[in-house]
Enzyme design. Structure first.
Site, PDB file in Angstrom:
ATOM      1  N   PRO A 140       0.788  -1.240   0.000  1.00 16.39           N
ATOM      2  CA  PRO A 140       0.000   0.000   0.000  1.00 16.39           C
ATOM      3  C   PRO A 140       0.821   1.292   0.000  1.00 16.39           C
ATOM      4  CG  PRO A 140       0.047  -0.910   2.197  1.00 16.39           C
ATOM      5  CD  PRO A 140       0.789  -1.881   1.310  1.00 16.39           C
ATOM      6  N   CYS A 141       1.572   1.509  -1.076  1.00 17.74           N
ATOM      7  CA  CYS A 141       2.399   2.713  -1.154  1.00 17.74           C
ATOM      8  C   CYS A 141       1.543   3.984  -1.173  1.00 17.74           C
ATOM      9  CB  CYS A 141       3.337   2.650  -2.350  1.00 17.74           C
ATOM     10  SG  CYS A 141       2.528   2.348  -3.920  1.00 17.74           S
ATOM     11  N   HIS A 142       0.257   3.838  -1.495  1.00 17.78           N
ATOM     12  CA  HIS A 142      -0.641   5.002  -1.462  1.00 17.78           C
ATOM     13  C   HIS A 142      -0.846   5.519  -0.033  1.00 17.78           C
ATOM     14  CE1 HIS A 142      -3.240   1.472  -0.965  1.00 17.78           C
ATOM     15  NE2 HIS A 142      -4.031   2.251  -0.250  1.00 17.78           N
TER      16      HIS A 142
END
Length: 174
Positions: A140-142
């Site tokens: 989940p780099c967001h």
């Protein structure tokens, strides 16, 4: 192999593409099919530069459904980690991706600086690892933001806002 599928989420078409061979080698998503296909080509090129053998022969796969389930919160990101190949990922990137996925849960955010501090590295190094993430949504780099704003997202800020809104994050999404 490549699996591509369209899903409807919150009155929006979301195209998910997964490159796989035994396990997931890379993931991409977009709101328009043409955009997804361009991102898939870029992802395949990125993976090949990392000496990963990639085929874009289209085959049905349950991997698109798995990414959709993570996207909608039906499946926890950490539970999907075992489906990732981690081929071509550096040991540093893998450490960052696993720590982020296991420690920053749906609806939570972390700054580049805080993530860097947790891993004993620099915010710039974290930003580089996020930019190279071949597994967006599952890793989940967001959820990584700058201390003064939403930060960057390789799939686009509109997509980052969409993911954060899906997770119930209101800050920076309006």
């Amino acid at each position: 192999m490549l699996a591509v599928e369209r899903f409807r989420i919150n009155d929006k078409d979301v195209w998910i593409g997964v490159i796989f061979h035994g396990k997931i080698q890379g993931i991409s998503f977009a709101f328009r099919r043409e955009e997804l296909l361009g991102r898939i080509r870029d992802l395949a090129e990125f993976l090949r530069k990392r000496n990963i053998s990639v085929s874009l022969d289209v085959r049905p796969s349950a991997y698109t459904e798995l990414v959709y389930r993570v996207l909608t919160g039906e499946l926890d990101n950490e539970k999907a980690l075992g489906e990732l190949s981690f081929e071509g990922v550096t040991p540093f990137e893998r450490r960052v991706y696993e720590w982020l996925t296991k420690n920053v849960k749906r609806g939570e955010l972390i700054t580049y600086g805080s993530l860097a501090k947790a891993l004993g590295t620099s915010p710039r190094a974290i930003g580089g690892a996020m930019r190279r993430n071949p597994y967006p949504v599952v890793v989940p780099c967001h959820r990584v933001v700058s201390k003064g704003g939403i930060g960057y997202y390789s799939s686009g800020i509109e997509e980052k806002k969409f993911l954060l809104e899906l997770e119930g994050v209101k800050e920076w999404t309006s």
